[in-house]
Design an enzyme around this catalytic site. Structure first.
Site, short mmCIF file in Angstrom:
data_model
loop_
_atom_site.label_atom_id
_atom_site.label_comp_id
_atom_site.label_asym_id
_atom_site.label_seq_id
_atom_site.Cartn_x
_atom_site.Cartn_y
_atom_site.Cartn_z
N CYS A 116 54.92 73.48 43.96
CA CYS A 116 55.32 73.75 45.35
C CYS A 116 56.55 72.92 45.70
O CYS A 116 57.05 72.13 44.90
CB CYS A 116 54.18 73.42 46.31
N ASP A 132 49.11 65.01 28.29
CA ASP A 132 48.70 63.62 28.12
C ASP A 132 49.88 62.67 27.97
O ASP A 132 49.71 61.53 27.54
CB ASP A 132 47.80 63.50 26.87
N CYS A 190 56.38 69.13 45.27
CA CYS A 190 56.66 68.64 43.91
C CYS A 190 58.16 68.50 43.69
O CYS A 190 58.64 67.52 43.11
CB CYS A 190 56.08 69.59 42.87
N ASP A 250 46.98 66.11 23.02
CA ASP A 250 47.68 67.28 22.48
C ASP A 250 49.17 67.22 22.77
O ASP A 250 49.90 68.13 22.42
CB ASP A 250 47.07 68.58 23.02
N CYS A 284 73.11 38.93 5.89
CA CYS A 284 74.31 39.77 6.00
C CYS A 284 74.23 40.67 7.23
O CYS A 284 75.20 40.78 8.00
CB CYS A 284 74.47 40.63 4.74
N ASP A 338 41.43 62.59 24.10
CA ASP A 338 41.33 63.61 25.14
C ASP A 338 40.33 64.65 24.64
O ASP A 338 40.21 64.87 23.43
CB ASP A 338 42.70 64.24 25.37
N CYS A 371 71.42 41.03 2.09
CA CYS A 371 70.17 40.45 2.59
C CYS A 371 70.21 40.44 4.11
O CYS A 371 71.18 40.86 4.74
CB CYS A 371 69.98 39.03 2.05
#
Length: 1009
Positions: free
Chosen positions: A151, A889, A154, A885, A72, A664, A69
């Site tokens: 770039c 997102d 980033c 998708d 336990c 979306d 249970c």
């Protein structure tokens, strides 16, 4: 555990071979050319020799036997967390599994096993699911694929985010390869947290690999003597890349830990079989099959205990109930043997075996639980049966000494233990049914596969291998009617494949060259040659199994209530039982009830004791503990069978409260297959040259609209009806992408706006109004009017400027999914409010929303802003679901209370969502919500039943209704009721297996004549 088990028990690399203290455990050391050459090596070259590889944090799974249970499982968790060095511990009652993360420098596997055993349970260390190896003083190096970088800014942004994370020592990101390499301390941060950090920054991320070692467990036949063992050990010691191995002669199992960078599992098997000249035959042990066999063994042991108890209890029952009505037999039983009658000797002997041999498990478990300071069902059973047994022994001895014979209740003790064991056996069977989903998923994968050797496209040989030994790049032959053994790509042949068992799509799917296939699906007609791309834990089927298993081990928040009740249940019941004993005994002594209520030759104490024992026996904490996990297990299995993967009980609980569903637009409400429908040139440029210019600018973009424009321009350029477009959908060849396009310089993508580049030194802009306006390009009135017309007809307008002059517009349409409008209406009928969010312009967004019937629209939302939209709906405490998708997102899916990734069964972004809808069908959104509602209705029903059972049963057992109605519940009957209560709760949960997906016609109240 997933089928591809990772193990990171790294050992020092020095050279030679070292035998461990155990006679059959070897650690192999090899100094060969095994240095890792990665991004970090160029980032910071080290002159130091390779340091000794230490061990860091480790995670192991432990099978725990004897839990009955929630009390336990709480006891086991408490015992584990009290061990110095254990960082976290989670125990799943139904799986009999403990997941433990610990510091191996402070605690060993045996310490964990001993802690569980000291708590009153049996423990078995299972194959390690993940052990975090170390490099450079306790760190681990992991590689991650990072998408969305355009770039150097980033790159700097991602590196800055990674280096700011706690536990990350160093991080370097390469733009050209989209790879990041991170050195981190696994004690402070794990790979999932690193992935989440990257995704929270607006990029896509997935884990590739780390400086780990793999483990494989092999069943081995042909080992008959000590010489064979020595031969096996010498072969393993000589294999390159083997770090450690252990052979268990009793089980015939060989466990090998190896370096996957040096050797793979099939080479190991081939090397061992070849080294023995065919004497040894090996096969890979599937971890799920090993777990299933253990479950079968536990059920078998419980059945043996029950049948043993039944065999001994039936004679006791006959002596007490039947034999007194058969004079000859009864006269024989009344034959005096020493101080007792023969019947007393027989009952005492038979019940003693039931009490202390068959019922030994209750004493052992109860004793250990009490030593650990906890209580459970075993304590109740041991207390009640012992009370009955020793009272009966006392009554027997007292009668022999004084001649005042009182009734004995030996048969009650025996029947009670037998009924409880019957209940536990039925519970084992029922709990096994709840995990049928995983068993069925495991059985989808074929045991063997046909490995093909080809030359120039021609098959020159084939051999049968274990499907768990398939490696990426292998070419496999799949004959008609057989199952595909692995995820891959068709390289020869064509056929229809039934994917319903994985995706839920009922219609067979045509597979031709370059088509992707999923392992476990069935090839229906033609023969196929498939090149393996994803194997082991990377395969779709393995990910589904892992996801379902993780979900089934999770605890829903509502279960905290059951855990709390379980912690105080047994002490409360014991107090009620003692109170019952005192009330009935004192009432009898003072003459508060008639003496004819007491059985013949009985006394007040024995009469009171039976009521007290019934209270102890009938109270059942197990039903409460099983109410939630059994329902969650069945629901996750049912969901998987219907193509809806649920990540856990908490996701199920949140989904049944959903008030808003945010969709979306692109790829979710629409088909995600954009097509150019309109082209208009506003300059003197030729139409073909205009399309060529636009395609040249968009060729480097991964946006769906860009791909649609490039395909349209190519079709126009080559005057090819379908072949090139179809080829584009099947990973078009590089040769078709170049040659007819213009040379482009300075390409850059502007998120949410479009792209810009330079052709012949002149700037080209392709995107929306904002891109052109921000770049200083004027949009004439007649062009604006044309754009408005496109947008009001639910088309996206793509504006093109060349040399800062607007030269043309393209209209791109993405057809709606045919079920979109009906699903939206169905959600509103269910009381859920649909919302649409898109980066598209307001006119197009409103036009699409009108078509599907959505009133609330959020348009011109940047990718990072979708999460803000989710938060805006959460402000009033509403539960919000996001359906996307699963690719762009991820931040919104993670921000939502319930994230649903649709059609993302093979996508890495499965990690960001709470629900994964395998089919690209919006009807599954309704299925997910409906299943969660029905599951929690079942859980509430289980709790009501379990609570009502105890509320009603305890007063009946205590004799509250005996004075007025004459209702009395003997202890053996109370034991039967207690056993059946747990079984009934599990069976109630099993009714969820009859779940049928809701019909939209029913939801919408449509009558079909």
């Amino acid at each position: 555990m997933s089928p591809g088990i990772r193990n990171l028990q790294l050992t020092p690399v020095a050279g030679g071979q070292k035998k461990s203290s155990s006679s059959s455990v070897y650690v192999v050391e090899d100094a060969g050319d095994m240095e890792d050459v990665g991004l970090l090596d160029s980032y910071d070259k080290r002159e130091d020799p390779l340091p000794i590889i230490e061990e860091g944090t480790r995670r192991i799974h432990v099978r725990v036997t004897g839990m009955t249970c929630a009390a336990c499982s709480n006891s086991v968790e408490g015992a584990l967390r009290s061990v110095d060095g254990v960082l976290s511990a989670s125990v799943a009652l139904l799986q009999n599994m403990a997941d433990v993360v610990f510091d191996p420098t402070l605690v060993k596997d045996e310490d964990i096993k001993n802690a569980i055993e000291d708590a009153g349970f049996e423990a078995e260390i299972l194959a390690e699911s993940s052990t975090i190896g170390t490099k450079l003083r306790g760190t681990l190096v992991g590689q991650f694929i990072i998408g969305g970088m355009t770039c150097a800014a980033c790159v700097n942004s991602v590196e800055g985010i990674l280096r700011a994370l706690p536990g990350v020592k160093r991080a370097v990101v390469a733009l050209a390869t989209s790879l990041g390499e991170v050195e981190y301390d696994p004690a402070l941060i794990n790979k999932d947290e690193i992935v989440n950090a990257i995704e929270d920054a607006g990029f896509e991320a997935s884990f590739v690999q780390s400086s780990q070692q793999d483990k494989i467990i092999l069943g081995i036949a042909g080992v008959f003597s000590e010489l064979d063992v020595q031969l096996l050990e010498s072969i393993c010691s000589g294999l390159t890349g083997v770090r450690q191995f252990h052979f268990d002669p009793a089980l015939g199992e060989l466990e090998v830990i190896f370096d996957p960078e040096v050797v793979h599992s099939r080479l190991l098997v081939d090397g061992i079989e070849g080294g023995s000249n065919g004497k040894f035959k090996l096969h890979v042990k599937n971890p799920y099959a090993r777990m299933t066999s253990h479950d079968v063994e536990e059920t078998s042991n419980m059945f043996q205990l029950f049948t043993s108890g039944l065999f001994l209890t039936i004679p006791v029952f006959l002596i007490r109930v039947v034999c007194p009505h058969i004079p000859v037999v009864y006269a024989f039983l009344l034959w005096r043997c020493g101080p007792f009658f023969l019947r007393d000797w027989l009952k005492w002997a038979l019940v003693s075996v039931v009490q202390f041999v068959v019922g030994k498990r209750f004493y052992v478990a109860a004793g250990r639980a009490l030593r650990n300071g906890s209580t459970n069902m075993d304590v109740l059973v041991a207390l009640s049966t012992s009370s009955i047994y020793f009272y009966s022994v006392y009554a027997l001895l007292y009668g022999a000494m004084t001649g005042l014979w009182s009734p004995t209740y030996f048969e009650t003790s025996a029947m009670l233990i037998t009924f409880v064991l019957l209940g536990k056996y039925l519970e084992c069977l029922a709990k096994g049914k709840t995990s049928d989903a995983i068993k069925k998923l495991v059985e989808l994968a074929p045991a063997t596969a046909l490995l093909v050797r080809d030359k120039g496209g021609k098959c020159i040989g084939e051999r049968e291998i274990d499907s768990l030994l398939i490696q990426p790049g292998d070419t496999l032959k799949v004959v008609p009617g057989s199952k595909l053994p692995v995820d891959g790509v068709v390289v020869w042949g064509s056929s229809y494949v039934n994917e319903s068992m994985v995706t839920g799509e009922s219609a067979p799917v045509l597979k031709e060259v370059n088509s992707s296939v999923i392992g476990g699906t069935i090839n229906l007609h033609g023969a196929l040659h498939v090149q393996a791309t994803k194997v082991g834990s990377d395969a779709v089927l393995s990910q589904i199994i892992s996801l379902v298993e993780t979900a089934q081990m999770s605890k829903a928040p509502i279960q905290k209530f059951a855990d709390f009740v379980a912690s105080i249940f047994v002490p409360t019941v014991v107090v009620i039982a003692l109170f019952t004993l005192l009330v009935w005994y004192i009432a009898g002594v003072v003459g508060a009830y008639p003496q004819d209520w007491i059985p013949e030759h009985g006394n007040c104490f024995g009469f009171a004791l039976m009521f007290s024992i019934s209270v102890v026996v009938i109270a059942c904490p197990c039903a409460l503990g099983l109410a939630t996990p059994t329902a969650v297990m069945v629901a996750t299995g049912v969901g998987a069978n219907n193509g809806v993967l649920i990540k856990g009980g908490d996701a199920l609980e949140r989904a049944q409260k959903i008030k808003y569903v945010i969709f979306d637009k692109t790829g979710t409400l629409t088909q995600g297959k954009a097509k150019v429908t309109t082209t208009k040139v506003f300059s003197g440029m030729d139409r073909g040259e205009f399309l060529r210019l636009v395609a040249s600018a968009e060729a480097s973009s991964e946006h769906p609209l860009a791909k649609a424009i490039v395909e349209y321009a190519r079709h126009f350029h080559f005057f090819d009806d379908n072949s090139l477009i179809e080829d584009a959908h099947n990973n078009r060849k590089e040769s078709l992408q170049s040659g007819w396009l213009l040379d482009v310089e300075g390409f850059s993508a502007v998120p949410g706006r479009g792209v810009q580049c330079f052709v012949d030194g002149k700037r080209v802009l392709v995107g929306n109004r904002n891109l052109l306006s921000d770049s200083g390009v004027t949009i004439p009135t007649h062009v604006e009017n044309f754009v408005v017309e496109l947008e009001e007809s639910a088309k996206t307008a793509v504006l093109v400027a060349y040399d800062d002059n607007l030269i043309g517009v393209l209209g791109v349409a993405d057809p709606l999914k045919r079920e979109a409008a009906v699903v939206v209406e169905g959600l509103m009928k269910m009381g859920v409010r649909p919302v649409m969010v898109t980066g598209d312009n307001w006119r197009t967004a409103r036009a699409v929303a009108r078509e599907v019937g959505i009133q609330d629209v959020r348009a011109e939302v940047m990718p990072a802003g979708k999460a803000d939209v989710v938060h805006s709906f959460q402000k009033d405490g509403s539960t919000v679901a996001m359906v996307g998708d699963g690719i762009n997102d991820s931040p919104a899916l993670a921000a939502a209370d319930v994230g649903m990734a649709i059609g993302a069964g093979t996508d890495v972004a499965i990690e960001a969502a709470d629900y994964v809808l395998m089919r690209n069908n919006l009807e599954d959104v309704i299925t997910a919500i409906d299943l969660s509602r029905k599951t929690f209705s079942r859980i509430r029903l289980n709790y009501i039943f379990a609570m009502a059972y105890n509320v009603i049963a305890i007063p009946v057992a205590a004799g509250v209704f005996f004075p007025s109605l004459g209702i009395e519940l003997p202890p053996w009957a109370a034991g039967a009721c207690m056993a059946l209560s747990s079984v009934s709760v599990v069976c109630s949960s099993l009714l969820l297996k009859r779940y049928k997906k809701p019909r939209l016609t029913t939801i919408l109240e449509i009558t079909i004549e």
